[in-house]
Scaffold this active site. Structure first.
Site, PDB file in Angstrom:
ATOM      1  N   SER A 166      -7.236  -5.053  -9.995  1.00  0.00           N
ATOM      2  CA  SER A 166      -8.671  -5.331 -10.026  1.00  0.00           C
ATOM      3  C   SER A 166      -8.980  -6.802 -10.270  1.00  0.00           C
ATOM      4  O   SER A 166     -10.037  -7.295  -9.858  1.00  0.00           O
ATOM      5  CB  SER A 166      -9.345  -4.485 -11.110  1.00  0.00           C
ATOM      6  OG  SER A 166      -9.206  -3.109 -10.832  1.00  0.00           O
TER       7      SER A 166
ATOM      8  N   LEU B  58      -5.782   7.572  -0.158  1.00  0.00           N
ATOM      9  CA  LEU B  58      -4.489   7.137   0.379  1.00  0.00           C
ATOM     10  C   LEU B  58      -4.502   6.857   1.887  1.00  0.00           C
ATOM     11  O   LEU B  58      -3.615   7.310   2.626  1.00  0.00           O
ATOM     12  CB  LEU B  58      -3.398   8.183   0.065  1.00  0.00           C
ATOM     13  CG  LEU B  58      -3.052   8.368  -1.411  1.00  0.00           C
ATOM     14  CD1 LEU B  58      -2.086   9.545  -1.591  1.00  0.00           C
ATOM     15  CD2 LEU B  58      -2.430   7.101  -1.998  1.00  0.00           C
TER      16      LEU B  58
ATOM     17  N   ALA C  92     -12.090   6.129  -4.786  1.00  0.00           N
ATOM     18  CA  ALA C  92     -11.346   7.293  -4.290  1.00  0.00           C
ATOM     19  C   ALA C  92     -11.137   7.051  -2.803  1.00  0.00           C
ATOM     20  O   ALA C  92     -11.916   7.515  -1.959  1.00  0.00           O
ATOM     21  CB  ALA C  92     -12.100   8.600  -4.533  1.00  0.00           C
TER      22      ALA C  92
ATOM     23  N   LYS D 222       0.848  -1.182   0.000  1.00  0.00           N
ATOM     24  CA  LYS D 222       0.000   0.000   0.000  1.00  0.00           C
ATOM     25  C   LYS D 222       0.891   1.243   0.000  1.00  0.00           C
ATOM     26  O   LYS D 222       1.960   1.246   0.600  1.00  0.00           O
ATOM     27  CB  LYS D 222      -0.878  -0.019   1.256  1.00  0.00           C
ATOM     28  CG  LYS D 222      -1.685   1.248   1.505  1.00  0.00           C
ATOM     29  CD  LYS D 222      -2.802   1.391   0.514  1.00  0.00           C
ATOM     30  CE  LYS D 222      -3.623   2.656   0.798  1.00  0.00           C
ATOM     31  NZ  LYS D 222      -4.603   2.892  -0.291  1.00  0.00           N
TER      32      LYS D 222
ATOM     33  N   GLY E 178      -2.946  -2.155 -15.565  1.00  0.00           N
ATOM     34  CA  GLY E 178      -4.210  -1.594 -16.055  1.00  0.00           C
ATOM     35  C   GLY E 178      -5.043  -2.619 -16.785  1.00  0.00           C
ATOM     36  O   GLY E 178      -4.763  -2.927 -17.940  1.00  0.00           O
TER      37      GLY E 178
ATOM     38  N   ILE F 232       0.081   1.671 -16.078  1.00  0.00           N
ATOM     39  CA  ILE F 232      -0.374   2.975 -15.635  1.00  0.00           C
ATOM     40  C   ILE F 232      -1.068   2.851 -14.276  1.00  0.00           C
ATOM     41  O   ILE F 232      -1.383   1.732 -13.834  1.00  0.00           O
ATOM     42  CB  ILE F 232      -1.399   3.560 -16.662  1.00  0.00           C
ATOM     43  CG1 ILE F 232      -2.575   2.590 -16.829  1.00  0.00           C
ATOM     44  CG2 ILE F 232      -0.748   3.911 -17.948  1.00  0.00           C
ATOM     45  CD1 ILE F 232      -3.697   3.090 -17.736  1.00  0.00           C
TER      46      ILE F 232
ATOM     47  N   CYS G 166      -1.460   8.940  -8.232  1.00  0.00           N
ATOM     48  CA  CYS G 166      -2.805   8.827  -7.656  1.00  0.00           C
ATOM     49  C   CYS G 166      -3.651  10.000  -8.180  1.00  0.00           C
ATOM     50  O   CYS G 166      -3.256  11.159  -8.032  1.00  0.00           O
ATOM     51  CB  CYS G 166      -2.753   8.851  -6.136  1.00  0.00           C
ATOM     52  SG  CYS G 166      -4.389   8.783  -5.365  1.00  0.00           S
TER      53      CYS G 166
END
Length: 302
Positions: free
Chosen positions: A264, A73, A70, A45, A241, A189, A128
């Site tokens: 993802s 962070l 969103a 992280k 990505g 990316i 970010c």
């Protein structure tokens, strides 16, 4: 013979699939689960100087063709994070410490502490898309990015990777600035800046209104960015990505990537997605009589 062994500088990965930052990289327990699931490497992280709570909910929503988030962070801060990394010192899987900051001094401080925690490389999060003062606000300025990259390189003895955003006019120019600063690899990316509006409530869904879009829908953007960067820089590129299966990995490698990051796809195909993708890559290589994955790096440019 392991056809998937991947090298980036002096770092060796058993396979090219690396956990992307922000996905189960917050504590030692979840990172050990990812390692056991076959990941070739782990990116933690993104960690900052002080603890950060992130944005209020809702911070995450699944859309028709991808994921919008969103988070803001959220992290425990660099000092507290040492407790998690201390539990990973015996693993042979490379651990890459992701850091974010607002200026060179913060990045140097963070990088030196990450190195003292025995990570194998540093990843600079300068991409970010939804954190004020950090991320993209740093990574969209090539002069500032070169300065920060150079400052970090001069302060540590481990490789420095720079993760870039597609939300810029020319990602190749930004990558070139990172290379001039001494970066050992480019990661491309991060998520694509996006938003979703609830038309019944007539309001944005995310509390922060604007977020970052990931998943299958952004893969063509990522492949394009890797291809453009490969035309401009000589250092290795780590593609990211929308990578969901083995054929996605092959496509990124042909565009010029040496390795890839998986994010993802953990949500879509479960935690053992790394083993699944590696098996799919190996099958594809066998079917096409390719001896090793590295033979395909950048072949789409010829």
């Amino acid at each position: 013979m392991n056809k998937l062994i991947t090298k980036i500088g002096n770092l060796q990965f058993e396979n090219p699939t690396i956990l992307a930052s922000g996905i189960m990289g917050e504590d030692a327990g979840s990172m050990n689960r990812i390692i056991a699931s076959g990941a070739g490497g782990i990116v933690t992280k993104s960690i900052g100087i002080i603890p950060r709570t992130g944005y209020p909910n809702p911070t995450f929503v699944e859309l028709e063709h991808g994921l919008l988030n969103a988070m803001g962070l959220p992290n425990p801060g660099i000092d507290a994070f040492s407790e998690e990394l201390q539990q990973l010192t015996k693993t042979k899987t490379p651990i890459i410490g992701s850091i974010y900051g607002a200026n060179s001094e913060e990045f140097i401080n963070l990088a030196q502490k990450m190195e003292s925690y025995k990570v194998d490389a540093i990843e600079l999060n300068v991409s970010c898309p939804h954190a004020k003062r950090f991320g993209l606000e740093v990574g969209s300025d090539p002069v500032l990015l070169q300065e920060i990259t150079n400052a970090v390189k001069q302060s540590v003895h481990i490789p420095v990777f720079v993760k870039l955003s597609p939300n810029v006019t020319s990602i190749a120019d930004i990558a070139s600035a990172a290379e001039k600063g001494g970066a050992d690899a480019i990661v491309a990316i991060n998520t694509v800046k996006a938003m979703k509006i609830n038309i019944e409530l007539q309001r944005p869904i995310l509390a922060n209104k604007i977020g970052g879009y990931s998943g299958k829908a952004i893969k063509p953007i990522g492949v394009r960015c890797v291809y453009e960067i490969a035309e401009r820089v000589q250092i290795p590129i780590i593609g990211a990505g929308g990578i969901t299966d083995g054929k996605d990995v092959i496509e990124y490698i042909m565009a010029g990537a040496t390795a890839v990051q998986i994010g993802s796809a953990v949500y879509y195909r479960d935690i053992d997605v790394f083993k699944k993708i590696c098996n799919e890559c190996t099958t594809w290589l066998h079917e096409h009589n390719v001896k090793k994955l590295s033979e395909l790096v950048g072949v789409a440019h010829t």
